[in-house]
Motif scaffolding. Structure first.
Motif, PDB file in Angstrom:
ATOM      1  N   GLY A 400       0.837  -1.202   0.000  1.00  0.00           N
ATOM      2  CA  GLY A 400       0.000   0.000   0.000  1.00  0.00           C
ATOM      3  C   GLY A 400       0.865   1.241   0.000  1.00  0.00           C
ATOM      4  N   GLY A 401       0.248   2.371   0.317  1.00  0.00           N
ATOM      5  CA  GLY A 401       0.972   3.635   0.336  1.00  0.00           C
ATOM      6  C   GLY A 401       1.259   4.057   1.765  1.00  0.00           C
ATOM      7  N   ASP A 402       0.252   4.663   2.396  1.00  0.00           N
ATOM      8  CA  ASP A 402       0.468   5.136   3.758  1.00  0.00           C
ATOM      9  C   ASP A 402       0.482   4.014   4.792  1.00  0.00           C
ATOM     10  OD1 ASP A 402       0.968   7.737   3.352  1.00  0.00           O
ATOM     11  OD2 ASP A 402      -1.069   8.453   3.700  1.00  0.00           O
ATOM     12  N   MET A 403      -0.325   2.981   4.554  1.00  0.00           N
ATOM     13  CA  MET A 403      -0.393   1.903   5.567  1.00  0.00           C
ATOM     14  C   MET A 403       1.005   1.349   5.882  1.00  0.00           C
ATOM     15  SD  MET A 403      -2.629   0.745   7.513  1.00  0.00           S
ATOM     16  CE  MET A 403      -1.801   0.028   8.919  1.00  0.00           C
ATOM     17  N   PRO A 404       1.822   1.026   4.864  1.00  0.00           N
ATOM     18  CA  PRO A 404       3.172   0.543   5.188  1.00  0.00           C
ATOM     19  C   PRO A 404       3.991   1.560   5.973  1.00  0.00           C
ATOM     20  CG  PRO A 404       2.680   0.121   2.891  1.00  0.00           C
ATOM     21  CD  PRO A 404       1.545   0.938   3.426  1.00  0.00           C
ATOM     22  N   TYR A 425      11.081   0.272  -5.476  1.00  0.00           N
ATOM     23  CA  TYR A 425      10.187   0.311  -6.641  1.00  0.00           C
ATOM     24  C   TYR A 425       8.749   0.609  -6.227  1.00  0.00           C
ATOM     25  CZ  TYR A 425       8.802  -0.689 -11.435  1.00  0.00           C
ATOM     26  OH  TYR A 425       8.331  -0.579 -12.725  1.00  0.00           O
ATOM     27  N   GLY A 426       8.435   0.411  -4.946  1.00  0.00           N
ATOM     28  CA  GLY A 426       7.105   0.757  -4.420  1.00  0.00           C
ATOM     29  C   GLY A 426       5.995   0.147  -5.250  1.00  0.00           C
ATOM     30  N   CYS A 427       6.105  -1.136  -5.546  1.00  0.00           N
ATOM     31  CA  CYS A 427       5.148  -1.758  -6.469  1.00  0.00           C
ATOM     32  C   CYS A 427       3.969  -2.338  -5.694  1.00  0.00           C
ATOM     33  CB  CYS A 427       5.852  -2.851  -7.263  1.00  0.00           C
ATOM     34  SG  CYS A 427       4.798  -3.520  -8.553  1.00  0.00           S
ATOM     35  N   GLY A 452      -3.138  -1.624   2.358  1.00  0.00           N
ATOM     36  CA  GLY A 452      -4.207  -0.676   2.089  1.00  0.00           C
ATOM     37  C   GLY A 452      -5.319  -1.354   1.301  1.00  0.00           C
ATOM     38  N   ASP A 453      -6.500  -0.709   1.273  1.00  0.00           N
ATOM     39  CA  ASP A 453      -7.624  -1.334   0.557  1.00  0.00           C
ATOM     40  C   ASP A 453      -7.464  -1.217  -0.952  1.00  0.00           C
ATOM     41  OD1 ASP A 453      -8.014   1.414   1.165  1.00  0.00           O
ATOM     42  OD2 ASP A 453     -10.144   1.277   0.686  1.00  0.00           O
ATOM     43  N   GLY A 454      -6.739  -0.203  -1.414  1.00  0.00           N
ATOM     44  CA  GLY A 454      -6.478  -0.130  -2.859  1.00  0.00           C
ATOM     45  C   GLY A 454      -5.590  -1.286  -3.286  1.00  0.00           C
ATOM     46  N   SER A 455      -4.508  -1.485  -2.583  1.00  0.00           N
ATOM     47  CA  SER A 455      -3.486  -2.451  -3.015  1.00  0.00           C
ATOM     48  C   SER A 455      -3.958  -3.896  -2.963  1.00  0.00           C
ATOM     49  CB  SER A 455      -2.252  -2.306  -2.134  1.00  0.00           C
ATOM     50  OG  SER A 455      -1.778  -1.005  -2.249  1.00  0.00           O
ATOM     51  N   ILE A 456      -4.876  -4.201  -2.067  1.00  0.00           N
ATOM     52  CA  ILE A 456      -5.274  -5.606  -1.939  1.00  0.00           C
ATOM     53  C   ILE A 456      -5.879  -6.120  -3.252  1.00  0.00           C
ATOM     54  CG2 ILE A 456      -7.610  -5.164  -0.997  1.00  0.00           C
ATOM     55  CD1 ILE A 456      -5.242  -8.017   0.017  1.00  0.00           C
ATOM     56  N   ASN A 479      -8.631  -0.127   5.892  1.00  0.00           N
ATOM     57  CA  ASN A 479      -9.614   0.246   4.868  1.00  0.00           C
ATOM     58  C   ASN A 479     -10.118   1.667   5.094  1.00  0.00           C
ATOM     59  OD1 ASN A 479     -11.660   0.386   3.033  1.00  0.00           O
ATOM     60  ND2 ASN A 479     -12.691  -1.501   3.684  1.00  0.00           N
ATOM     61  N   ASN A 480      -9.639   2.590   4.232  1.00  0.00           N
ATOM     62  CA  ASN A 480     -10.099   3.985   4.328  1.00  0.00           C
ATOM     63  C   ASN A 480     -10.907   4.390   3.085  1.00  0.00           C
ATOM     64  OD1 ASN A 480      -8.013   4.023   2.542  1.00  0.00           O
ATOM     65  ND2 ASN A 480      -6.705   5.424   3.697  1.00  0.00           N
ATOM     66  N   ASN A 481     -11.355   3.391   2.318  1.00  0.00           N
ATOM     67  CA  ASN A 481     -12.136   3.636   1.091  1.00  0.00           C
ATOM     68  C   ASN A 481     -11.430   4.620   0.153  1.00  0.00           C
ATOM     69  OD1 ASN A 481     -14.142   2.022   2.165  1.00  0.00           O
ATOM     70  ND2 ASN A 481     -15.292   3.751   2.990  1.00  0.00           N
ATOM     71  N   LEU A 482     -10.126   4.504   0.116  1.00  0.00           N
ATOM     72  CA  LEU A 482      -9.337   5.512  -0.614  1.00  0.00           C
ATOM     73  C   LEU A 482      -7.989   4.926  -1.039  1.00  0.00           C
ATOM     74  CD1 LEU A 482     -10.047   8.594  -0.875  1.00  0.00           C
ATOM     75  CD2 LEU A 482      -8.548   8.997   1.095  1.00  0.00           C
ATOM     76  N   TRP A 483      -7.497   5.372  -2.192  1.00  0.00           N
ATOM     77  CA  TRP A 483      -6.081   5.164  -2.516  1.00  0.00           C
ATOM     78  C   TRP A 483      -5.350   6.268  -1.738  1.00  0.00           C
ATOM     79  CZ3 TRP A 483      -4.542   1.131  -5.697  1.00  0.00           C
ATOM     80  CH2 TRP A 483      -5.496   0.546  -6.520  1.00  0.00           C
ATOM     81  N   GLY A 484      -5.069   5.976  -0.466  1.00  0.00           N
ATOM     82  CA  GLY A 484      -4.745   7.029   0.488  1.00  0.00           C
ATOM     83  C   GLY A 484      -3.559   7.900   0.125  1.00  0.00           C
ATOM     84  N   MET A 485      -2.413   7.303  -0.133  1.00  0.00           N
ATOM     85  CA  MET A 485      -1.215   8.113  -0.351  1.00  0.00           C
ATOM     86  C   MET A 485      -1.382   9.020  -1.566  1.00  0.00           C
ATOM     87  SD  MET A 485       2.712   6.910  -0.932  1.00  0.00           S
ATOM     88  CE  MET A 485       3.338   6.831   0.726  1.00  0.00           C
ATOM     89  N   THR A 486      -2.024   8.502  -2.605  1.00  0.00           N
ATOM     90  CA  THR A 486      -2.213   9.321  -3.810  1.00  0.00           C
ATOM     91  C   THR A 486      -3.221  10.434  -3.538  1.00  0.00           C
ATOM     92  OG1 THR A 486      -1.904   7.256  -4.986  1.00  0.00           O
ATOM     93  CG2 THR A 486      -2.563   9.141  -6.302  1.00  0.00           C
ATOM     94  N   ALA A 487      -4.252  10.100  -2.745  1.00  0.00           N
ATOM     95  CA  ALA A 487      -5.235  11.122  -2.373  1.00  0.00           C
ATOM     96  C   ALA A 487      -4.532  12.260  -1.622  1.00  0.00           C
ATOM     97  CB  ALA A 487      -6.319  10.501  -1.504  1.00  0.00           C
TER      98      ALA A 487
HETATM   99  C1  LIG Z   1       1.461  -0.804  -9.262  1.00  0.00           C
HETATM  100  C2  LIG Z   1       1.323   0.579  -8.703  1.00  0.00           C
HETATM  101  N1  LIG Z   1       0.319   1.379  -9.151  1.00  0.00           N
HETATM  102  C3  LIG Z   1       0.160   2.628  -8.640  1.00  0.00           C
HETATM  103  C4  LIG Z   1       1.029   3.110  -7.687  1.00  0.00           C
HETATM  104  C5  LIG Z   1       0.867   4.528  -7.149  1.00  0.00           C
HETATM  105  N2  LIG Z   1       0.424   4.533  -5.738  1.00  0.00           N
HETATM  106  C6  LIG Z   1       1.304   4.653  -4.711  1.00  0.00           C
HETATM  107  S1  LIG Z   1       0.585   4.645  -3.216  1.00  0.00           S
HETATM  108  C7  LIG Z   1      -0.940   4.480  -3.895  1.00  0.00           C
HETATM  109  C8  LIG Z   1      -2.166   4.427  -3.020  1.00  0.00           C
HETATM  110  C9  LIG Z   1      -2.281   3.138  -2.262  1.00  0.00           C
HETATM  111  O1  LIG Z   1      -3.554   3.062  -1.651  1.00  0.00           O
HETATM  112  P1  LIG Z   1      -3.906   1.950  -0.617  1.00  0.00           P
HETATM  113  O2  LIG Z   1      -3.420   0.637  -1.070  1.00  0.00           O
HETATM  114  O3  LIG Z   1      -5.342   2.032  -0.314  1.00  0.00           O
HETATM  115  O4  LIG Z   1      -3.027   2.315   0.653  1.00  0.00           O
HETATM  116  P2  LIG Z   1      -3.049   3.633   1.569  1.00  0.00           P
HETATM  117  O5  LIG Z   1      -2.150   4.639   0.951  1.00  0.00           O
HETATM  118  O6  LIG Z   1      -4.474   4.103   1.634  1.00  0.00           O
HETATM  119  O7  LIG Z   1      -2.533   3.153   2.885  1.00  0.00           O
HETATM  120  C10 LIG Z   1      -0.877   4.429  -5.297  1.00  0.00           C
HETATM  121  C11 LIG Z   1      -2.028   4.292  -6.181  1.00  0.00           C
HETATM  122  C12 LIG Z   1       2.094   2.250  -7.288  1.00  0.00           C
HETATM  123  N3  LIG Z   1       2.996   2.621  -6.392  1.00  0.00           N
HETATM  124  N4  LIG Z   1       2.193   1.006  -7.782  1.00  0.00           N
END
Ligand SMILES: Cc1ncc(C[n+]2csc(CCOP(=O)(O)OP(=O)(O)O)c2C)c(N)n1
Length: 569
Positions: A400-404, A425-427, A452-456, A479-487
Motif C-alpha cells: 500500500g501507500g500510507d499503511m506501510p 520500486y514501491g510496487c 491498504g484497501d487499494g493495493s489488496i 480500509n479507508n475507502n481511498l487510494w490514500g497516499m495518492t489522495a
Molecule cells: C502498481 C502501482 N500502481 C500505482 C502506484 C501509485 N500509488 C502509490 S501509493 C498508492 C495508493 C495506495 O492506496 P492503498 O493501497 O489504499 O493504501 P493507503 O495509501 O491508503 O494506505 C498508489 C495508487 C504504485 N505505487 N504502484
C-alpha cells in the motif's frame, strides 16, 4: 548401429540435473505451453511447484525466496503475455537487489516473425531491468546457462537474471557426454587491512558516528559481528531495508530504522552525525540520497559492488568488500590497539543525546497510537499489530501507500523479516505473494499481510493460492475507502481529490473469500483490533481482518515524500 547415440538426454532431464545440483527448493510458475519441460524437470527432481494465479505474483514469490534465503528464487513463465506480466516484479527485484532467475519460454528457431502465437522479442524489453539477460540456444548448454544464471543472480550484489529458453532447445535431446555441465561457487573477497585503518581512523577522529546497516549487511549475515563491533566501539546503529532486525531494536545501541526522515533518533543522526558509516546500504530515497547529512560529515561506504560506492555523494572511505569480514577485522583492530574503552567514552554523550531524542519521540507519538477515535487512527492500528506480532520469528509484509509507512514507524524488529516491503520500486500488489511465499518458506512463523484497501485488489486471487497450498496467512486491510497516499498527494498539490480517481467504494473484503472457506472479521472499534487478530490466527486458515481507518489522516509516508520530492509526487 555403430553411430547410434547411447545415452540421449532430453532438455528437461538436463535441467532436472542442474536444478538438483543447485539445490533448487521451489519452482514458482504459472502454466503455459512453452515451459512445460521446465515444470517436468522440477517434477522429476522432486522440487515442489508453486503455481500462482498471475505471473507477477509468481515472480514476487520467487523474489521472497531470494530475499529470505540469499539464494536465487526460480520463476518459470510462458512466452509473450506470461513474460510481460512479470516485468513490474522484475524491476522491483532489480531495485531491491533480490536474487532471482526468471526463465521464460520463447519461439524456437524456425518460427519467429511468422505471426505465430504470442511471438515477441523479449530480451530488448527486459535487458535494462535485470542484472544479466541470457539466451540459451543449444540443448547441450542448458546446464551451462543455468550455472551462469545462478552465478550472476547470487554473487556480488545480488539481482534478477533473465534466462530465455526457446522451445526447440527445451524439447531437444543430446548425447549426455556432450552436455556442458558447469558448477562453480565463488568465495567472497578478503578485506584490505589498509581499509580497516582508514575506517577506524575516521571513526576515532569523529564525535558523533553512526552506522546505517542495509541489505548488504543482511546478505553477508553480519548481524553477530555488527553487534560485537558496536558494543566494542560504542557506536549507535540503525538498520534499514533487508537489514532491519539484524541487530535487534531492543539492543541498547540500536535505534531502529535508518529511514532518515523518521522523527526521533534517525532524524537527529541524519542531520547531526559527523561520520556516517554505510554498511551495504546505498544512498537513495530512504536516506534522502545523503542530501540531509552534514556537508562536513565524513562518509564511509562499504559495499560488495564497487560501482555503487559514491552514488549521490562523494565518500571519504570507499571500501570494496564484504561487510561481515570488514567488521571482524575492525573488532580485531580495536582489540589489538586496546582502543575500546576510549572509543566508548568518547561516544557516550552522543549515545545519550540520541537516546533522549528517541525517548522524546516515543512519548510524542503516544498521542496518536493510543487514540480511541472512530474511524480508527492508522497509528493505533499499526501499534496494535506490532504489539500482537511479538514473536521473534513473526513476519509482517506491508503493501500500500500510507499503511506501510505507519507500520514502518511503529514496527519493532527483533530479527530479520519481522517486516518486509516492496522497497524502492514501491510496487503495489507485492503483498499477498510476499506473504504467501513467506509462509511457504517459514511455515513455523506467523505471517501477516498489512495492506491498504487499494493495493489488496492487485493480487486478491492469490488468496486462493494460499488455500490450495495450505498457507494460513492473516490479511489485515487498513480500509479507508481511498487510494490514500495518492489522495494525500492530490490534496497537497490541488487542495482536493480529482473526481473518479482516488475514491473507492466500501467493500466488505472480509466476506469476499467466504466461498472458498476464508473467514473474515470486521473491525470498527480500536479495542476490537487485538481480539480480531487473535481470532483470525486461531481459524488455522487464511483469514481477513477488515479494519475501517480514518481517511482524513495523512500518513508519514505522504508527508515524507512531499518533503523530499516536493512536486514530483
Ligand atoms: C502498481 C502501482 N500502481 C500505482 C502506484 C501509485 N500509488 C502509490 S501509493 C498508492 C495508493 C495506495 O492506496 P492503498 O493501497 O489504499 O493504501 P493507503 O495509501 O491508503 O494506505 C498508489 C495508487 C504504485 N505505487 N504502484
Amino acid at each position: 548401429m555403430e553411430n547410434e547415440p547411447k545415452n540421449l538426454k532430453k532438455g528437461w532431464e538436463l535441467i532436472a540435473e542442474a536444478f538438483a545440483q543447485k539445490g533448487v527448493e521451489y519452482l514458482f510458475t504459472v502454466p503455459g505451453e512453452s515451459i512445460s519441460p521446465i515444470q517436468r524437470a522440477a517434477e522429476a527432481s522432486g522440487i515442489p511447484i508453486v503455481s500462482a494465479r498471475h505471473e507477477q505474483a509468481a515472480t514476487f514469490m520467487a523474489e521472497t525466496y531470494g530475499r529470505m534465503t540469499g539464494k536465487p528464487g526460480l520463476v518459470a513463465v510462458t512466452f509473450g503475455p506470461g513474460f510481460t506480466n512479470t516485468l513490474s516484479a522484475i524491476q522491483n527485484a532489480n531495485l531491491s537487489n533480490s536474487p532471482l532467475i526468471l526463465m521464460a519460454g520463447a519461439h524456437g528457431a524456425p518460427s519467429p516473425d511468422r505471426l505465430g502465437l504470442q511471438d515477441m522479442k523479449q530480451e530488448p524489453i527486459i535487458e535494462s531491468i535485470v542484472k544479466k539477460s541470457l539466451v540459451c540456444r543449444q540443448t547441450e548448454r542448458l546446464p551451462d546457462y543455468i550455472d551462469m544464471a545462478f552465478r550472476y543472480a547470487g554473487t556480488g550484489r545480488p539481482g534478477p537474471v533473465f534466462l530465455e529458453l526457446p522451445i526447440d532447445v527445451l524439447d531437444g535431446a543430446v548425447e549426455s557426454e556432450n552436455a556442458v555441465r558447469l558448477h562453480t561457487e565463488v568465495a567472497s573477497r578478503p578485506i584490505d587491512p589498509n581499509d580497516v585503518v582508514k575506517m577506524m581512523t575516521l571513526i576515532k577522529e569523529s564525535l558523533k558516528p553512526v552506522i546505517m546497516a542495509g541489505s548488504g549487511a543482511y546478505f553477508s549475515q553480519a548481524g553477530p559481528e555488527l553487534a560485537q563491533f558496536v558494543e566494542k566501539a560504542g557506536i549507535p546503529v540503525f538498520t534499514g531495508k533487508f537489514g532491519r532486525g539484524i541487530v535487534p531494536d531492543s539492543h541498547p545501541l540500536c535505534f531502529e530504522s535508518s529511514v532518515g526522515l523518521r522523527p526521533g533518533a534517525a532524524a537527529l543522526a541524519t542531520i547531526d552525525s559527523d561520520c556516517i558509516i554505510l554498511l551495504g546500504n546505498r544512498l537513495c530515497l530512504y536516506n534522502a540520497t545523503g542530501s540531509l547529512y552534514r556537508p562536513d560529515a565524513k562518509i564511509i561506504q562499504v559495499d560488495i559492488e564497487p560501482e555503487e560506492i559514491g552514488r549521490n555523494r562523494s565518500v571519504d572511505a570507499a571500501i570494496f568488500g564484504d561487510v561481515k569480514r570488514l567488521l571482524e577485522a575492525c573488532t580485531h583492530w580495536i582489540d589489538a590497539k586496546g582502543a575500546g574503552e576510549s572509543l566508548r567514552e568518547r561516544f557516550a554523550p552522543w549515545i545519550a543525546q540520541l537516546q533522549k531524542e528517541h525517548d522524546n519521540n516515543k512519548e510524542l507519538s503516544k498521542f496518536h497510537y493510543t487514540s480511541d477515535q472512530v474511524p480508527i487512527h492508522p497509528a493505533r492500528l499499526a501499534k496494535e499489530i506490532d504489539r500482537f506480532m511479538d514473536r521473534p520469528d513473526d513476519i509482517i509484509v506491508y503493501d500500500g501507500g500510507d499503511m506501510p509507512t505507519w507500520m514502518l514507524s511503529y514496527r519493532t524488529c527483533e530479527a530479520p523479516w519481522n517486516e518486509m516491503a516492496s522497497g524502492l520500486y514501491g510496487c503495489l500488489g507485492c503483498g499477498l505473494p510476499y506473504a504467501a511465499a513467506s509462509k511457504l518458506i517459514r511455515p513455523q512463523s506467523r505471517v501477516m499481510l498489512c495492506t491498504g484497501d487499494g493495493s489488496i485488489g492487485f493480487s486478491f486471487m492469490e488468496l486462493e493460492t494460499c488455500v490450495r497450498k495450505g498457507l494460513p496467512i492473516v490479511v489485515v486491510i487498513g480500509n479507508n475507502n481511498l487510494w490514500g497516499m495518492t489522495a494525500n498527494s492530490m490534496m497537497l498539490k490541488f487542495r482536493h481529490h480529482i473526481p473518479n480517481t482516488v475514491e473507492l467504494d466500501f467493500v466488505p473484503y472480509h466476506k469476499l473469500m467466504e466461498a472458498i472457506g476464508i473467514q473474515g472479521f470486521f473491525v470498527e472499534n480500536p479495542a476490537d483490533i487485538g481480539p480480531a487478530l487473535k481470532a483470525a490466527f486461531d481459524t488455522g486458515g487464511p483469514a481477513i481482518v477488515n479494519v475501517m481507518t480514518d481517511p482524513s489522516i495523512m500518513g508519514p509516508g505522504s508527508a515524507g515524500l512531499a518533503m523530499i520530492a516536493g512536486n514530483e509526487f
